[in-house]
Design a protein around this motif. Sequence first.
Motif, PDB file in Angstrom:
ATOM      1  N   SER A  18      94.038 -30.305 -13.676  1.00 17.27           N
ATOM      2  CA  SER A  18      93.956 -30.117 -12.233  1.00 17.27           C
ATOM      3  C   SER A  18      94.386 -28.707 -11.852  1.00 17.27           C
ATOM      4  O   SER A  18      93.830 -28.118 -10.924  1.00 17.27           O
ATOM      5  CB  SER A  18      94.817 -31.148 -11.503  1.00 17.27           C
ATOM      6  N   ASN A  19      95.346 -28.160 -12.551  1.00 17.88           N
ATOM      7  CA  ASN A  19      95.781 -26.794 -12.279  1.00 17.88           C
ATOM      8  C   ASN A  19      94.923 -25.777 -13.013  1.00 17.88           C
ATOM      9  O   ASN A  19      94.966 -24.599 -12.695  1.00 17.88           O
ATOM     10  CB  ASN A  19      97.246 -26.603 -12.702  1.00 17.88           C
ATOM     11  N   GLU A  20      94.158 -26.223 -13.980  1.00 22.00           N
ATOM     12  CA  GLU A  20      93.354 -25.313 -14.801  1.00 22.00           C
ATOM     13  C   GLU A  20      92.315 -24.580 -13.965  1.00 22.00           C
ATOM     14  O   GLU A  20      92.087 -23.397 -14.158  1.00 22.00           O
ATOM     15  CB  GLU A  20      92.680 -26.093 -15.933  1.00 22.00           C
ATOM     16  N   GLU A  21      91.677 -25.254 -13.017  1.00 24.69           N
ATOM     17  CA  GLU A  21      90.655 -24.617 -12.191  1.00 24.69           C
ATOM     18  C   GLU A  21      91.264 -23.625 -11.207  1.00 24.69           C
ATOM     19  O   GLU A  21      90.599 -22.694 -10.785  1.00 24.69           O
ATOM     20  CB  GLU A  21      89.841 -25.667 -11.435  1.00 24.69           C
ATOM     21  N   ASP A  22      92.526 -23.825 -10.825  1.00 25.02           N
ATOM     22  CA  ASP A  22      93.188 -22.921  -9.894  1.00 25.02           C
ATOM     23  C   ASP A  22      93.847 -21.750 -10.601  1.00 25.02           C
ATOM     24  O   ASP A  22      94.426 -20.886  -9.957  1.00 25.02           O
ATOM     25  CB  ASP A  22      94.251 -23.674  -9.091  1.00 25.02           C
ATOM     26  N   ASN A  31     101.047 -24.857 -23.404  1.00 20.23           N
ATOM     27  CA  ASN A  31      99.903 -25.720 -23.092  1.00 20.23           C
ATOM     28  C   ASN A  31      99.642 -26.725 -24.204  1.00 20.23           C
ATOM     29  O   ASN A  31      99.349 -27.887 -23.938  1.00 20.23           O
ATOM     30  CB  ASN A  31      98.655 -24.888 -22.831  1.00 20.23           C
ATOM     31  N   LYS A  32      99.744 -26.279 -25.469  1.00 22.04           N
ATOM     32  CA  LYS A  32      99.560 -27.191 -26.595  1.00 22.04           C
ATOM     33  C   LYS A  32     100.618 -28.275 -26.593  1.00 22.04           C
ATOM     34  O   LYS A  32     100.330 -29.442 -26.837  1.00 22.04           O
ATOM     35  CB  LYS A  32      99.613 -26.426 -27.917  1.00 22.04           C
ATOM     36  N   ALA A  33     101.856 -27.892 -26.322  1.00 20.83           N
ATOM     37  CA  ALA A  33     102.951 -28.864 -26.302  1.00 20.83           C
ATOM     38  C   ALA A  33     102.741 -29.882 -25.181  1.00 20.83           C
ATOM     39  O   ALA A  33     102.921 -31.084 -25.385  1.00 20.83           O
ATOM     40  CB  ALA A  33     104.291 -28.155 -26.135  1.00 20.83           C
ATOM     41  N   LEU A  34     102.350 -29.418 -24.008  1.00 20.02           N
ATOM     42  CA  LEU A  34     102.121 -30.334 -22.890  1.00 20.02           C
ATOM     43  C   LEU A  34     100.971 -31.278 -23.189  1.00 20.02           C
ATOM     44  O   LEU A  34     101.032 -32.470 -22.878  1.00 20.02           O
ATOM     45  CB  LEU A  34     101.841 -29.545 -21.605  1.00 20.02           C
ATOM     46  N   THR A  35      99.913 -30.759 -23.796  1.00 19.21           N
ATOM     47  CA  THR A  35      98.761 -31.589 -24.146  1.00 19.21           C
ATOM     48  C   THR A  35      99.142 -32.652 -25.168  1.00 19.21           C
ATOM     49  O   THR A  35      98.731 -33.801 -25.072  1.00 19.21           O
ATOM     50  CB  THR A  35      97.618 -30.709 -24.690  1.00 19.21           C
ATOM     51  N   SER A  36      99.953 -32.271 -26.149  1.00 21.54           N
ATOM     52  CA  SER A  36     100.345 -33.234 -27.186  1.00 21.54           C
ATOM     53  C   SER A  36     101.219 -34.346 -26.622  1.00 21.54           C
ATOM     54  O   SER A  36     101.258 -35.447 -27.164  1.00 21.54           O
ATOM     55  CB  SER A  36     101.060 -32.523 -28.335  1.00 21.54           C
ATOM     56  N   PHE A  37     101.912 -34.081 -25.504  1.00 23.82           N
ATOM     57  CA  PHE A  37     102.723 -35.113 -24.861  1.00 23.82           C
ATOM     58  C   PHE A  37     101.946 -35.863 -23.786  1.00 23.82           C
ATOM     59  O   PHE A  37     102.494 -36.686 -23.074  1.00 23.82           O
ATOM     60  CB  PHE A  37     103.994 -34.509 -24.255  1.00 23.82           C
ATOM     61  N   GLY A  38     100.665 -35.557 -23.645  1.00 19.72           N
ATOM     62  CA  GLY A  38      99.828 -36.284 -22.702  1.00 19.72           C
ATOM     63  C   GLY A  38      99.894 -35.785 -21.283  1.00 19.72           C
ATOM     64  O   GLY A  38      99.418 -36.435 -20.370  1.00 19.72           O
ATOM     65  N   GLU A  75     103.208 -13.016 -24.015  1.00 22.85           N
ATOM     66  CA  GLU A  75     103.121 -13.965 -22.902  1.00 22.85           C
ATOM     67  C   GLU A  75     101.972 -14.941 -23.113  1.00 22.85           C
ATOM     68  O   GLU A  75     102.112 -16.138 -22.876  1.00 22.85           O
ATOM     69  CB  GLU A  75     102.950 -13.223 -21.577  1.00 22.85           C
ATOM     70  N   ASN A  76     100.818 -14.427 -23.565  1.00 26.58           N
ATOM     71  CA  ASN A  76      99.665 -15.293 -23.825  1.00 26.58           C
ATOM     72  C   ASN A  76      99.956 -16.292 -24.933  1.00 26.58           C
ATOM     73  O   ASN A  76      99.560 -17.459 -24.852  1.00 26.58           O
ATOM     74  CB  ASN A  76      98.430 -14.465 -24.171  1.00 26.58           C
ATOM     75  N   LEU A  77     100.642 -15.842 -25.982  1.00 25.80           N
ATOM     76  CA  LEU A  77     101.005 -16.725 -27.089  1.00 25.80           C
ATOM     77  C   LEU A  77     101.962 -17.820 -26.621  1.00 25.80           C
ATOM     78  O   LEU A  77     101.795 -18.991 -26.966  1.00 25.80           O
ATOM     79  CB  LEU A  77     101.632 -15.919 -28.229  1.00 25.80           C
ATOM     80  N   ILE A  78     102.938 -17.442 -25.813  1.00 25.78           N
ATOM     81  CA  ILE A  78     103.886 -18.434 -25.283  1.00 25.78           C
ATOM     82  C   ILE A  78     103.162 -19.434 -24.402  1.00 25.78           C
ATOM     83  O   ILE A  78     103.378 -20.652 -24.505  1.00 25.78           O
ATOM     84  CB  ILE A  78     105.035 -17.743 -24.520  1.00 25.78           C
ATOM     85  N   GLN A  79     102.265 -18.959 -23.528  1.00 28.69           N
ATOM     86  CA  GLN A  79     101.512 -19.853 -22.650  1.00 28.69           C
ATOM     87  C   GLN A  79     100.657 -20.820 -23.456  1.00 28.69           C
ATOM     88  O   GLN A  79     100.587 -22.008 -23.148  1.00 28.69           O
ATOM     89  CB  GLN A  79     100.628 -19.043 -21.682  1.00 28.69           C
ATOM     90  N   LEU A  80     100.022 -20.322 -24.506  1.00 27.74           N
ATOM     91  CA  LEU A  80      99.208 -21.166 -25.373  1.00 27.74           C
ATOM     92  C   LEU A  80     100.059 -22.248 -26.030  1.00 27.74           C
ATOM     93  O   LEU A  80      99.668 -23.415 -26.074  1.00 27.74           O
ATOM     94  CB  LEU A  80      98.516 -20.316 -26.433  1.00 27.74           C
ATOM     95  N   CYS A  81     101.230 -21.878 -26.514  1.00 33.51           N
ATOM     96  CA  CYS A  81     102.134 -22.845 -27.154  1.00 33.51           C
ATOM     97  C   CYS A  81     102.613 -23.901 -26.159  1.00 33.51           C
ATOM     98  O   CYS A  81     102.673 -25.085 -26.485  1.00 33.51           O
ATOM     99  CB  CYS A  81     103.327 -22.130 -27.780  1.00 33.51           C
TER     100      CYS A  81
END
Length: 101
Positions: free
Chosen positions: A33-37, A21-28, A13-19
């Motif tokens: 905003s959700n990171e702190e929550d 997040n990386k994909a979302l970051t690469s698409f901008g 699950e952690n590996l999937i979440q990391l992937c």
Amino acid sequence: MDNIIVTTKNDLENLIQLCVNKALTSFGVNSSSNEEDKILSVEEATIFLNLARQTLYGFTSKREIPFIKRGKKLYFKKSELNAWLLEGKKKSKGELLKELQ
């Protein structure tokens, strides 16, 4: 491709979440905003705080750190952990001198 990898559900699950997040970051896509929550597991909190698991459990048993308990599981809100870290901040000499003026 004969290799078989054995992992735990949590690690997967952690590996999937990391992937994701990386994909979302690469698409901008900004997820800060959700990171702190974000709600962290014990493993994630130990990594975030750079603490040993036993140290984290010690803080929770003494109620020195904010946590959430659901059943037998512990969770931590990232924003509350940040606030807890900042509570321990010591003022520099420069900051103390400015207060005296």
